[in-house]
Design a protein around this motif. Structure first.
Motif, PDB file in Angstrom:
ATOM      1  N   TYR A 129       0.739  -1.003  -0.102  1.00 22.91           N
ATOM      2  CA  TYR A 129      -0.036  -0.065   0.020  1.00 22.91           C
ATOM      3  C   TYR A 129       0.969   1.097  -0.042  1.00 22.91           C
ATOM      4  O   TYR A 129       1.736   1.297   0.927  1.00 22.91           O
ATOM      5  CB  TYR A 129      -0.896  -0.113   1.164  1.00 22.91           C
ATOM      6  CG  TYR A 129      -1.604   1.287   1.600  1.00 22.91           C
ATOM      7  CD1 TYR A 129      -2.971   1.491   0.487  1.00 22.91           C
ATOM      8  CD2 TYR A 129      -1.293   2.304   2.362  1.00 22.91           C
ATOM      9  CE1 TYR A 129      -3.761   2.577   0.858  1.00 22.91           C
ATOM     10  CE2 TYR A 129      -2.109   3.451   2.537  1.00 22.91           C
ATOM     11  CZ  TYR A 129      -3.249   3.474   1.489  1.00 22.91           C
ATOM     12  OH  TYR A 129      -3.939   4.737   1.723  1.00 22.91           O
ATOM     13  N   GLU A 130       0.720   2.186  -0.844  1.00 21.94           N
ATOM     14  CA  GLU A 130       1.521   3.260  -1.084  1.00 21.94           C
ATOM     15  C   GLU A 130       0.751   4.669  -1.091  1.00 21.94           C
ATOM     16  O   GLU A 130      -0.443   4.764  -2.043  1.00 21.94           O
ATOM     17  CB  GLU A 130       2.281   3.156  -2.362  1.00 21.94           C
ATOM     18  CG  GLU A 130       3.348   4.420  -2.482  1.00 21.94           C
ATOM     19  CD  GLU A 130       4.058   3.900  -3.877  1.00 21.94           C
ATOM     20  OE1 GLU A 130       5.083   3.116  -3.687  1.00 21.94           O
ATOM     21  OE2 GLU A 130       3.876   4.454  -4.820  1.00 21.94           O
ATOM     22  N   GLN A 131       1.011   5.529  -0.703  1.00 23.19           N
ATOM     23  CA  GLN A 131       0.310   6.971  -0.819  1.00 23.19           C
ATOM     24  C   GLN A 131       1.258   7.913  -0.775  1.00 23.19           C
ATOM     25  O   GLN A 131       2.360   8.267   0.045  1.00 23.19           O
ATOM     26  CB  GLN A 131      -0.426   6.982   0.769  1.00 23.19           C
ATOM     27  CG  GLN A 131      -1.462   8.397   0.732  1.00 23.19           C
ATOM     28  CD  GLN A 131      -2.332   8.475   2.162  1.00 23.19           C
ATOM     29  OE1 GLN A 131      -2.267   7.438   2.873  1.00 23.19           O
ATOM     30  NE2 GLN A 131      -3.006   9.529   2.121  1.00 23.19           N
ATOM     31  N   THR A 132       0.842   8.875  -1.737  1.00 17.53           N
ATOM     32  CA  THR A 132       1.541  10.007  -2.069  1.00 17.53           C
ATOM     33  C   THR A 132       0.628  11.384  -1.631  1.00 17.53           C
ATOM     34  O   THR A 132      -0.635  11.422  -1.802  1.00 17.53           O
ATOM     35  CB  THR A 132       1.887  10.117  -3.621  1.00 17.53           C
ATOM     36  OG1 THR A 132       2.372   8.939  -3.930  1.00 17.53           O
ATOM     37  CG2 THR A 132       2.602  11.425  -3.932  1.00 17.53           C
ATOM     38  N   HIS A 133       1.674  12.281  -0.959  1.00 18.15           N
ATOM     39  CA  HIS A 133       0.823  13.386  -0.471  1.00 18.15           C
ATOM     40  C   HIS A 133       1.645  14.468  -1.047  1.00 18.15           C
ATOM     41  O   HIS A 133       2.765  14.718  -0.996  1.00 18.15           O
ATOM     42  CB  HIS A 133       0.785  13.473   1.266  1.00 18.15           C
ATOM     43  CG  HIS A 133       0.411  14.523   1.802  1.00 18.15           C
ATOM     44  ND1 HIS A 133      -0.997  15.045   1.263  1.00 18.15           N
ATOM     45  CD2 HIS A 133       0.660  15.335   2.725  1.00 18.15           C
ATOM     46  CE1 HIS A 133      -1.292  16.185   2.028  1.00 18.15           C
ATOM     47  NE2 HIS A 133      -0.302  16.270   2.873  1.00 18.15           N
ATOM     48  N   ASN A 134       0.778  15.626  -1.267  1.00 19.35           N
ATOM     49  CA  ASN A 134       1.446  17.008  -1.806  1.00 19.35           C
ATOM     50  C   ASN A 134       2.351  16.965  -3.041  1.00 19.35           C
ATOM     51  O   ASN A 134       3.475  17.542  -3.007  1.00 19.35           O
ATOM     52  CB  ASN A 134       2.034  17.551  -0.318  1.00 19.35           C
ATOM     53  CG  ASN A 134       1.255  18.635   0.044  1.00 19.35           C
ATOM     54  OD1 ASN A 134       0.156  18.790  -0.298  1.00 19.35           O
ATOM     55  ND2 ASN A 134       1.630  18.691   1.360  1.00 19.35           N
ATOM     56  N   GLY A 135       2.035  16.118  -3.951  1.00 16.69           N
ATOM     57  CA  GLY A 135       2.558  16.012  -5.272  1.00 16.69           C
ATOM     58  C   GLY A 135       2.628  17.443  -5.818  1.00 16.69           C
ATOM     59  O   GLY A 135       1.662  18.270  -5.673  1.00 16.69           O
ATOM     60  N   PHE A 136       3.789  17.590  -6.872  1.00 15.69           N
ATOM     61  CA  PHE A 136       3.749  19.101  -7.556  1.00 15.69           C
ATOM     62  C   PHE A 136       2.956  18.966  -8.945  1.00 15.69           C
ATOM     63  O   PHE A 136       3.087  17.953  -9.634  1.00 15.69           O
ATOM     64  CB  PHE A 136       5.205  19.352  -7.896  1.00 15.69           C
ATOM     65  CG  PHE A 136       6.035  19.159  -6.570  1.00 15.69           C
ATOM     66  CD1 PHE A 136       6.144  19.658  -5.433  1.00 15.69           C
ATOM     67  CD2 PHE A 136       7.154  18.008  -6.880  1.00 15.69           C
ATOM     68  CE1 PHE A 136       6.821  19.372  -4.433  1.00 15.69           C
ATOM     69  CE2 PHE A 136       8.012  17.694  -5.664  1.00 15.69           C
ATOM     70  CZ  PHE A 136       8.008  18.465  -4.571  1.00 15.69           C
ATOM     71  N   GLU A 137       2.284  19.995  -9.291  1.00 21.72           N
ATOM     72  CA  GLU A 137       1.727  20.228 -10.649  1.00 21.72           C
ATOM     73  C   GLU A 137       1.458  21.770 -11.015  1.00 21.72           C
ATOM     74  O   GLU A 137       1.399  22.615  -9.921  1.00 21.72           O
ATOM     75  CB  GLU A 137       0.600  19.301 -11.016  1.00 21.72           C
ATOM     76  CG  GLU A 137      -0.472  19.304 -10.031  1.00 21.72           C
ATOM     77  CD  GLU A 137      -1.579  20.433 -10.644  1.00 21.72           C
ATOM     78  OE1 GLU A 137      -1.550  20.411 -11.920  1.00 21.72           O
ATOM     79  OE2 GLU A 137      -2.439  20.870  -9.751  1.00 21.72           O
ATOM     80  N   LEU A 138       1.138  22.075 -12.044  1.00 23.25           N
ATOM     81  CA  LEU A 138       0.859  23.309 -12.335  1.00 23.25           C
ATOM     82  C   LEU A 138      -0.458  23.780 -12.399  1.00 23.25           C
ATOM     83  O   LEU A 138      -1.248  24.120 -13.152  1.00 23.25           O
ATOM     84  CB  LEU A 138       1.702  23.644 -14.077  1.00 23.25           C
ATOM     85  CG  LEU A 138       2.975  23.709 -13.990  1.00 23.25           C
ATOM     86  CD1 LEU A 138       3.418  23.887 -15.649  1.00 23.25           C
ATOM     87  CD2 LEU A 138       3.654  24.669 -13.216  1.00 23.25           C
TER      88      LEU A 138
END
Length: 522
Positions: free
Chosen positions: A250-259
């Motif tokens: 199980y993997e969780q990404t938080h506050n990834g970057f994008e325009l």
């Protein structure tokens, strides 16, 4: 650059000047400079025994400094490499971009012991300072100053050996990633607003364009590092020639970057009766434009299961076989004021003005089943070995979610102000004209057909520690087109799958082994 008749300003500061009429021209762009990455590592390691536990520990500090220097992007602003109707392009020196300092403190203890069965336990912690800017001894609650965040990242790995043929593995860890300099300090945006224009197609001397240049910074110093957490549990088993490993994660990404940072700007256009005198100037109308900056807004959760089956080397064939199968399911969405905006202003009869409505964004769910087959063969007499890698994407599909939310979150008014609608009022008839509707095709689940990719690598040992390899990626040059299903009725759109055929030669050598080899001859 070929374009319709356009107007360009070369002004590097805000203000008004006469612009240039251009159609087709040659643009010459140089990018000059160096990207520097200076880093150092200092670590200490040791081991000791406590009762029946063996501790192997190490701790240390890593520092890294990234920066660019040099002239950067150089070109004649009268002949820019790109330009839109209102947005221009200008040269920029790398000297204008500050550097980025990262510091990390780390410590890890690997514990080996016995509790009914042998086990191994790794406990670690890493403290990252992204954009480290100094130490504030006057405020011990914020002793270390970091522009893009301070993150404490724990790590745990545990292996319990049930028998010589099987084991259980458990892992947990968090990592943090700094935003790139290109996201923090992108080029500023230049809006070249044409206040007045007169174009005589027959007489170049009888042409006039008055351009008002507005400059906005796109610097995103509010960015913070993104984080990723992962938990996994595995069971490994040996059965004769075969080894099997089953893993769930199980993997969780938080506050990834994008325009996703949308900034509207209202820019007035003026009439200058006494040009080239800029005063008096009388406002004529207003252009509503926008630009985007990087923000922390990407969230995702991925869960899945992976199975690996491998053989030991089969002596009769001098070959090993390996198969990996992985099923991943991902749910991604947006946070932090990421919204979807209408492409242009709309006349709203209820509010009696032109507005740009915006809505909560759609999200996406996707799942994939990927299989990897690998065959490694050695021909000892010839000191040759072959590696054949086959990838099969057996399942690849995705669908849009959150399509049921048709109510506007807010709107941009003619003055460039963002107006948010209170949550309890979004369904009011006053804002009915801002509602959006989705075409039926957007509810279609996009499903890709089965896809194969074959890579081959042939290696030859020249002498001990030295080898030369020839590789071909996408051996069959298979690049099928997939006709997309989630498109408007009557439209046809294709997606090209698989990378292009790519091949080359690799050479590697261990210097010490080469020296030992050459000593034989003298």
């Amino acid at each position: 650059i070929s374009r319709d008749i356009g107007i360009i300003s070369s002004r590097m500061e805000e203000g008004v000047e006469e612009g240039y009429f251009v159609t087709s021209y040659i643009s010459k762009l140089w990018v000059k400079g160096h990207a520097w990455n200076i880093y150092s590592d200092l670590s200490i390691q040791n081991q000791f025994l406590t009762k029946k536990l063996l501790h192997k520990w190490y701790t240390g500090i890593t520092t890294r400094y990234e920066f660019n220097n040099g002239p950067g992007r150089e070109f004649d602003p009268r002949y820019p490499p790109r330009s839109s109707s209102n947005e221009g392009d200008r040269p920029r020196s790398y000297e204008d971009i500050p550097g980025l300092t990262q510091i990390a403190l780390f410590a890890e203890d690997e514990i080996t012991g016995h509790f009914y069965r042998d086990f191994s336990l790794q406990l670690g912690i890493r403290v990252n300072f992204f954009g480290f800017s100094g130490i504030n001894f006057n405020d011990f609650n914020n002793l270390f100053q970091s522009d893009y965040g301070t993150f404490i990242n724990p790590r745990l790995n545990f292996v319990y050996y049930l028998s010589p043929n099987n084991q259980i593995r458990v892992g947990y860890g968090q990592t943090a990633k700094s935003p790139a300099l290109s996201m923090i300090y992108p080029n500023p945006v230049y809006f070249d607003v044409v206040d007045s224009v007169y174009y005589d197609p027959h007489d170049p001397d009888n042409r006039l364009a008055i351009v008002n240049t507005h400059i906005f910074s796109k610097t995103s110093k509010d960015l913070k590092a993104s984080t990723r957490q992962k938990f996994e549990i595995s069971f490994d088993q040996k059965i004769g020639l075969f080894g099997l490993s089953l893993t769930g994660f199980y993997e969780q990404t938080h506050n990834g970057f994008e325009l996703g940072g949308y900034t509207p700007v209202a820019l007035p256009r003026y009439y200058y009766p006494d040009w080239p005198q800029v005063s008096p100037a009388f406002p004529k109308d207003t252009l509503l434009l926008n630009f985007r900056t990087a923000i922390n807004s990407i969230e995702s959760k991925t869960k899945g299961i992976e199975l690996m089956v491998a053989t030991r080397r089969i002596d009769a064939l001098s070959t090993t076989f390996r198969i990996n199968a992985a099923y991943h399911f991902t749910d991604s969405w947006w946070i932090n004021n990421h919204h979807e905006y209408a492409a242009m202003q709309r006349d709203d009869p209820n509010l009696n003005k032109k507005v740009i409505p915006f809505w909560n964004p759609t999200s996406k769910k996707s799942d994939r089943l990927i299989l990897h087959y690998r065959i490694d063969t050695i021909i000892k007499p010839l000191k040759l070995w072959f590696s054949l890698n086959i990838q099969q994407i057996a399942l690849d599909r995705n669908q849009l979610t959150n399509l049921q939310d048709s109510l506007a979150v807010g709107y941009v008014d003619p003055h460039g102000e963002k107006i948010f609608i209170p949550e309890e009022d979004r369904a009011n008839p006053e804002y009915a004209a801002m509602r959006r509707s989705y075409d039926d095709y957007l509810y279609i689940t996009e499903t890709m057909p089965n896809l194969w990719l074959i890579n081959l690598k042939v290696s030859k040992e020249l002498w001990t520690g030295t080898e030369i390899s020839f590789f071909v990626n996408n051996l069959l040059n298979s690049r099928p087109l997939h006709q997309r299903q989630r498109v408007p009725s009557g439209s046809i759109s294709y997606t090209r799958r698989n990378p292009e055929l790519f091949y080359g030669i690799e050479f590697s050598m261990i210097i010490n082994d080469f020296i030992k080899y050459t000593k034989r001859f003298y």
